[in-house]
Design a protein around this motif. Structure first.
Motif, PDB file in Angstrom:
ATOM      1  N   CYS A 432      41.679  -5.696   6.377  1.00 14.84           N
ATOM      2  CA  CYS A 432      42.610  -6.470   7.183  1.00 14.84           C
ATOM      3  C   CYS A 432      41.905  -7.734   7.655  1.00 14.84           C
ATOM      4  CB  CYS A 432      43.044  -5.637   8.380  1.00 14.84           C
ATOM      5  SG  CYS A 432      43.928  -6.575   9.616  1.00 14.84           S
ATOM      6  N   LYS A 434      42.294  -9.313  10.203  1.00 17.88           N
ATOM      7  CA  LYS A 434      42.004  -9.260  11.641  1.00 17.88           C
ATOM      8  C   LYS A 434      41.060  -8.121  12.007  1.00 17.88           C
ATOM      9  CE  LYS A 434      46.318  -9.799  13.167  1.00 17.88           C
ATOM     10  NZ  LYS A 434      47.340  -9.359  14.099  1.00 17.88           N
ATOM     11  N   CYS A 435      41.318  -6.939  11.449  1.00 21.86           N
ATOM     12  CA  CYS A 435      40.573  -5.746  11.894  1.00 21.86           C
ATOM     13  C   CYS A 435      39.418  -5.361  10.983  1.00 21.86           C
ATOM     14  CB  CYS A 435      41.499  -4.553  12.022  1.00 21.86           C
ATOM     15  SG  CYS A 435      43.055  -4.944  12.812  1.00 21.86           S
ATOM     16  N   CYS A 476      47.969  -3.055   7.406  1.00 20.40           N
ATOM     17  CA  CYS A 476      46.768  -2.571   8.079  1.00 20.40           C
ATOM     18  C   CYS A 476      47.115  -1.316   8.882  1.00 20.40           C
ATOM     19  CB  CYS A 476      46.227  -3.651   9.022  1.00 20.40           C
ATOM     20  SG  CYS A 476      44.932  -3.019  10.102  1.00 20.40           S
ATOM     21  N   CYS A 479      46.602  -2.511  12.877  1.00 14.69           N
ATOM     22  CA  CYS A 479      47.465  -3.478  13.551  1.00 14.69           C
ATOM     23  C   CYS A 479      48.813  -3.656  12.865  1.00 14.69           C
ATOM     24  CB  CYS A 479      46.760  -4.837  13.664  1.00 14.69           C
ATOM     25  SG  CYS A 479      46.607  -5.669  12.066  1.00 14.69           S
TER      26      CYS A 479
HETATM   27 ZN    ZN Z   1      44.501  -5.168  10.974  1.00 15.39          ZN
END
Ligand code: ZN
Ligand code: ANZ
Length: 817
Positions: A432, A434-435, A476, A479
């Motif tokens: 991901c 972001k993660c 993801c 998230c």
């Molecule tokens: Zn994520």
């Protein structure tokens, strides 16, 4: 009399056994359990050859024998179907690996069934079955959760032909273990497993295993634990220190120069301007070499950096060199060079004219290096200590001064676990933006391998899966945002790391294996408390691959409570190769591969089995010999003939004195045979067990009409594990039911020894008389009897016996002056 027609009886019994589930192993039983396992094959399109079958013949004898001995025997078979061989075959033929694999499995299973192996087919597994690899992926998730699966970007072993990264274990002598192409380096983002965290336990627990010593040694050397000290050397004119790893701190006063691996991070910084060009050129050349080439290079090379370090024990200024014999990924990637006492350093010093200072007495260091231990010299306050003591003292001196500390190093590296190939278990990770890397949720397992048309490796460093948007694009798990699936797959060793567990509980949908069932089948039977598979048989080529990886995963599963024993395989035995006729390796390219099918068709499965086990010592490489196959076949015809004659003539003839003696001899022979076969199976000496059966047959044949069924019955029973079909057919004329469900005959100890033997008496090597003695009497007794013989007395008369040689139960020789 009925004729022996292998084709008819073998088919008939195989069908009947399967229908009646004769070899099914229940998970619950009053009988003690025994887990007898073969290394499962990868389903190659060519099917298996007689070499593969040798091990299966052996475990089949063991399993059948142990069932008769009253054990509940788990003897399963399955398919190690992911991986390069299957995929390469598919690429070559242009047919999808799923299809070629399936076909190959059908073919091999038929081969095995035709051989009459007593597998519990209700427990068949296939590592490419999503219901199976769901749990392979599950184990990966657990490893990830515990921080034991991680991503790295590093130069890795790369096979340009297989177009994938390889683990260190898969690089043999610098070449790809699969295709023998020279392995190169490639910088790639990779998944790795922290097998190094288990290094100590993998070493330590070897000692409790009943494995061939050479396999244990290979694992030990592969892991290679090395205790030593890390010492800091100040770099002159810089704040930096140079840290080295040494196993010989006792030689510290003899360090006359330093060597860095060319990749070492300090190289750029400390190289002086006038040395820059040379250093740069050397670094470049090094990067093109594999570690193995670097280690094995005969002529040592290197370049001076222009910089100096200070030896912390005596303040000496010593030059810093770079050389490719120092590896960047071992220890600290830098060494203190002690030419007087290290071979490589000595060669290097001689070549580049560097100082050599003797600090351990024992050799003559201008002629050669002395690598042993001994008394310290030229070592200041530590002089005249012995190495052992000096190692301890110098180490604590360094520690006290904050100049160094104890350290342990291993040759073992973390396991490079991702492959840029199609035919493997998808790694259950989502990337991901972001993660970062996120584990797939357990409930979403298995992450199925998509069915694609294009499965050729890309060669770009990406797996073919990367070009399938439906597979790649996902959400993801953390998230919920858009994310991409990991597209690398697992290496071919993944599925085989835990398959022996799945056999215990193949249908379980909620757990990898039920704990109660796992405890039953893998319980310890060794006095040392080590459990696992009781007897494991396979090729020695897996010494540091499968056998090391599986131990690692098993220990991990032990740590998270999935299994209850710390080791997977208690007893391991290796099967020797079957070479082609004339002693050359069997291979398709040489055209000398012998398929079991051909032999079975011509002679029957029982002949094939008998011959494979009769070839010679089980763990040795032995050439196929068609003549001996026929010998085995003739033996079975003779067995048939004998047994049929005996059972069709069951009324014993009027017992004359002679015949009683005969039957006593046969009684003795059969008891000896039972014992011999038992002992030999335990040690995998199948060849001598069969030889004894032949001996029995030879004796029995001459006495055919005088042999009672009571003697022939146990004979058929001991034959049963080896030649199960003919034994079963013959058994029908003796008793109802299956011979394979009878209890193993118990031999009578009293019947084992021959009562009397006639032995020659020699005087000075010439036979002069003979005596009849009780079998097994003492040498002194024999000597006494010999000297009492009237004829011998004449030869001895006034001479003195200076030596008496007794070959027990064979002869006695009196040596006179
Ligand atoms: Zn994520
Ligand atoms: C000084 C010394 C003196 C050493 C002596 C040996 C004998 P093992 O047993 O393999 O752990 N060494 C350390 N790191 C190295 C590297 N990255 N590449 C090549 N060689 C390296 O051996 C440890 C020894 O190998 C170390 O101890 C070091 O040389 C060398 F009389 O230090 B010794």
């Amino acid at each position: 009399m009925k004729k022996y027609i292998p084709k008819e009886i073998e088919k008939k019994w195989q069908a009947k056994w399967e229908k009646e589930g004769l070899y099914r192993a229940p998970d619950e039983s009053k009988k003690p359990k025994y887990y007898c396992l073969d290394m499962f094959p990868y389903p190659s399109g060519d099917g298996l050859h007689v070499g593969h079958f040798k091990g299966y013949c052996a475990t089949d004898v063991i399993s059948r024998y142990l069932r008769m001995k009253g054990y509940n025997v788990l003897h399963p078979m399955g398919w190690d179907a992911f991986g390069l061989p299957a995929e390469n075959y598919a690429i070559k033929t242009g047919v999808h690996p799923r299809i070629t694999t399936q076909k190959a499995i059908e073919k091999i299973k038929k081969q095995m069934q035709k051989a009459g192996f007593s597998y519990d087919w209700s427990r068949e597994i296939n590592t490419t079955d999503p219901a199976y690899y769901r749990w392979t992926q599950w184990i990966f998730l657990k490893l990830f959760e515990k921080g034991l699966a991680y991503e790295v970007e590093a130069p890795i072993n790369w096979c340009p032909s297989c177009k994938t990264g390889l683990a260190n274990e898969e690089v043999v002598a610098g070449k790809c273990e699969r295709c023998e192409t020279k392995v190169t380096k490639k910088n790639l983002r990779q998944w790795a497993l922290k097998i190094t965290k288990y290094a100590d336990r993998l070493l330590e627990d070897l000692k409790d295993l009943d494995w061939p010593e050479f396999i244990k040694l290979m694992q030990e050397n592969w892991i290679s634990r090395s205790e030593g000290v890390e010492v800091d050397f100040k770099v002159k004119s810089y704040k930096d220190s140079l840290r080295v790893f040494t196993t010989r701190p006792d030689t510290l006063f003899g360090a006359t120069f330093m060597v860095l691996a060319p990749e070492h991070e300090l190289v750029d910084k400390i190289t002086t301007p006038d040395q820059e060009k040379e250093v740069e050129g050397y670094v470049k050349k090094t990067l093109a070499k594999s570690d193995l080439e670097r280690v094995e290079e005969k002529v040592k090379t290197g370049v001076f950096t222009g910089a100096y370090a200070v030896n912390p024990v005596n303040g000496q200024k010593i030059p810093i060199w770079i050389a490719d014999y120092v590896l960047s990924n071992y220890g600290t990637g830098a060494i203190m060079a002690v030419p007087a006492h290290d071979e490589r350093d000595w060669e290097f010093a001689k070549k580049y004219n560097l100082a050599i200072i003797e600090v351990i007495s024992g050799g003559s260091v201008d002629k050669e290096t002395y690598i042993g231990e001994g008394k310290l010299v030229n070592s200041g306050q530590f002089s005249s200590l012995h190495s052992t003591e000096a190692i301890a003292k110098i180490t604590s001196w360094l520690e006290k001064k904050g100049l160094g500390e104890k350290a342990v190093n291993y040759k073992l590296r973390d396991w490079l676990f991702s492959r840029q190939r199609y035919w493997g278990e998808p790694i259950p990770i989502v990337h991901c933006p972001k993660c970062g890397a996120q584990a797939v949720e357990e409930k979403d397992l298995p992450i199925k391998l998509p069915d694609v048309k294009k499965y050729q490796p890309t060669g770009t460093g990406e797996s073919p899966l990367a070009s399938i948007p439906e597979f790649v694009n996902t959400k993801c798990p953390k998230c919920g945002g858009p994310a991409k699936r990991e597209t690398n797959t697992m290496p071919q060793w993944a599925g085989s790391c835990w398959y022996y567990l799945r056999y215990c509980d193949t249908e379980n949908n909620t757990k990898l294996v039920d704990s109660k069932i796992e405890k039953y089948w893998l319980a310890s039977r060794s006095p040392k408390g080590v459990g696992g598979v009781d007897w494991y048989v396979g090729g020695a080529e897996h010494a540091v691959l499968h056998l090391l990886y599986a131990r690692f995963w098993h220990k991990f599963l032990f740590d998270i409570g999935v299994v209850s024993e710390k080791e997977p395989f208690l007893k391991l035995r290796n099967v020797g190769l079957v070479l082609g006729e004339g002693g050359i390796k069997m291979s398709k390219s040489r055209g000398n591969v012998i398929a079991p099918d051909v032999i079975i068709k011509k002679y029957g499965a029982d002949t094939l089995r008998l011959y494979e086990l009769f070839m010679g010592p089980f763990d040795q490489s032995i050439a196929w010999d068609s003549k001996s196959v026929e010998g085995g076949n003739r033996f079975l015809y003779r067995v048939w003939d004998l047994v049929m004659t005996v059972i069709s003539n069951p009324t014993s003839p009027r017992a004359s004195r002679d015949e009683q003696v005969t039957s006593l001899e046969m009684e003795r022979l059969i008891n000896q045979l039972i014992k011999k076969v038992e002992d030999d199976i335990a040690e995998m000496k199948f060849n001598t067990a069969i030889a004894k059966m032949m001996e029995f047959l030879n004796e029995a044949q001459g006495l055919k009409d005088k042999i009672s069924v009571s003697v022939i019955k146990p004979f058929v029973q001991v034959l049963a594990p080896f030649a199960p079909h003919i034994a079963e057919e013959l058994w029908q004329g003796i008793e109802k039911g299956s011979v394979h469900q009878t209890s193993w005959p118990i031999y009578d100890k009293k019947m084992l020894i021959e009562e009397k033997v006639v032995i020659p008496i020699q005087v000075n090597g010439k036979v002069r008389d003979q005596i009849t003695i009780e079998f097994g009497v003492s040498d002194e007794e024999v000597a006494k009897m010999a000297k009492e013989s009237e004829r011998i007395k004449r030869y001895l008369s006034d001479k003195k016996v200076i030596k008496t040689i007794v070959v027990p139960n064979k002869l006695i020789n009196l040596v006179v002056e």
